[in-house]
Design a protein around this motif. Structure first.
Motif, short mmCIF file in Angstrom:
data_model
loop_
_atom_site.label_atom_id
_atom_site.label_comp_id
_atom_site.label_asym_id
_atom_site.label_seq_id
_atom_site.Cartn_x
_atom_site.Cartn_y
_atom_site.Cartn_z
N LEU A 25 0.50 8.99 1.01
CA LEU A 25 -0.92 8.70 1.22
C LEU A 25 -1.08 7.33 1.88
O LEU A 25 -1.83 7.17 2.84
CB LEU A 25 -1.67 8.73 -0.11
CG LEU A 25 -3.14 8.26 -0.06
CD1 LEU A 25 -3.95 9.16 0.85
CD2 LEU A 25 -3.74 8.23 -1.47
N GLY A 26 -0.37 6.33 1.35
CA GLY A 26 -0.44 5.00 1.94
C GLY A 26 0.08 4.97 3.36
O GLY A 26 -0.47 4.28 4.23
N SER A 35 1.30 4.10 -3.02
CA SER A 35 0.75 5.43 -2.79
C SER A 35 1.59 6.34 -1.91
O SER A 35 1.14 7.42 -1.51
CB SER A 35 -0.66 5.32 -2.19
OG SER A 35 -1.54 4.72 -3.12
N SER A 64 -3.69 5.10 -6.82
CA SER A 64 -4.23 5.85 -5.69
C SER A 64 -5.68 6.24 -5.91
O SER A 64 -6.50 6.22 -4.98
CB SER A 64 -3.38 7.10 -5.43
OG SER A 64 -2.09 6.74 -4.99
N THR A 69 0.83 -1.21 0.00
CA THR A 69 0.00 0.00 0.00
C THR A 69 0.86 1.25 0.00
O THR A 69 0.60 2.20 -0.76
CB THR A 69 -0.93 0.01 1.23
OG1 THR A 69 -1.83 -1.10 1.14
CG2 THR A 69 -1.74 1.29 1.30
#
Length: 218
Positions: free
Chosen positions: A59-60, A56, A190, A52
């Motif tokens: 953001l992840g 991203s 994303s 993840t």
């Protein structure tokens, strides 16, 4: 000027390399935190969070920090939704990267061929990431497949509809040798996560999905 044209003008090799660097640094921060503070997390969830964050970047990492650490103050419906989306995202992302690279970058298929191939890869990996843990828990293969298809199909369809559609649109006629090919893939991943999040909340509310375990109890 269309959004696609503006995106192509914005993307440079330096920008793609900078994004890659941010992603790798974000993964490094994640691994340090997993090793120092969150060894209790299951190995599958460590893989989920690694993928993840790799897809991203910041953001992840923010999603992990908010919903995936054992240090969260308390679990919540929104946090469960994020963990459930991340689990789906990690598997589908592997399939999407492989599918797009093969279909659009190597085989140079038509738009329909790229979409179909990428979806097939994403769906297969998305389901496999659910089947694997169930098999480890002793669930039979047939039951595990049935459960995975039932619980994950809605999330996968929502995620890949947005991700594949945006990737095809943004990439246009670009090839693997052009930075915009990889930038489009990164952005689309994303966007797929964001599209699938409310769907996962709905599936959790309906009881179709159970959601991942509360990390604060581990």
């Amino acid at each position: 000027m269309s959004l696609q044209q503006a995106f192509h003008e914005l993307v440079t090799l330096e920008l793609v390399l900078a994004w890659l660097a941010v992603s790798l640094v974000s993964v490094g921060v994640l691994w340090v935190d997993l090793r120092r503070n969150n060894e209790a997390l299951p190995s599958m969830m460590k893989l989920v969070w690694t993928l993840t964050v790799l897809y991203s970047a910041v953001l992840g990492l923010a999603v992990y920090w908010y919903s995936g650490r054992t240090q969260i103050p308390e679990d919540s419906f929104l946090r469960r939704g994020m963990r459930s989306t991340a689990h789906c995202y990690s598997g589908c992302g592997v399939g999407e990267v492989l599918g797009v690279t093969l279909a659009a970058g190597i085989l140079l298929l038509s738009t329909l061929g790229v979409a179909a191939t990428t979806f097939a890869f994403a769906y297969t990996f998305g389901v496999a990431f659910t089947v694997g843990p169930l098999l480890q828990e002793g669930v039979g293969l047939r039951e595990a497949l049935t459960d995975a298809v039932y619980s994950e199909s809605g999330s996968i369809v929502a995620m890949e509809t947005v991700a594949i559609g945006s990737d095809i649109y943004l990439a246009g006629e670009s090839t693997m040798g052009e930075p915009v090919f990889w930038a489009s893939l990164a952005v689309s991943l994303s966007l797929g996560f964001l599209a699938a999040y409310p769907v996962n909340l709905g599936l959790l509310r309906l009881g179709v999905k159970e959601g991942m375990g509360d990390p604060s109890e581990m």
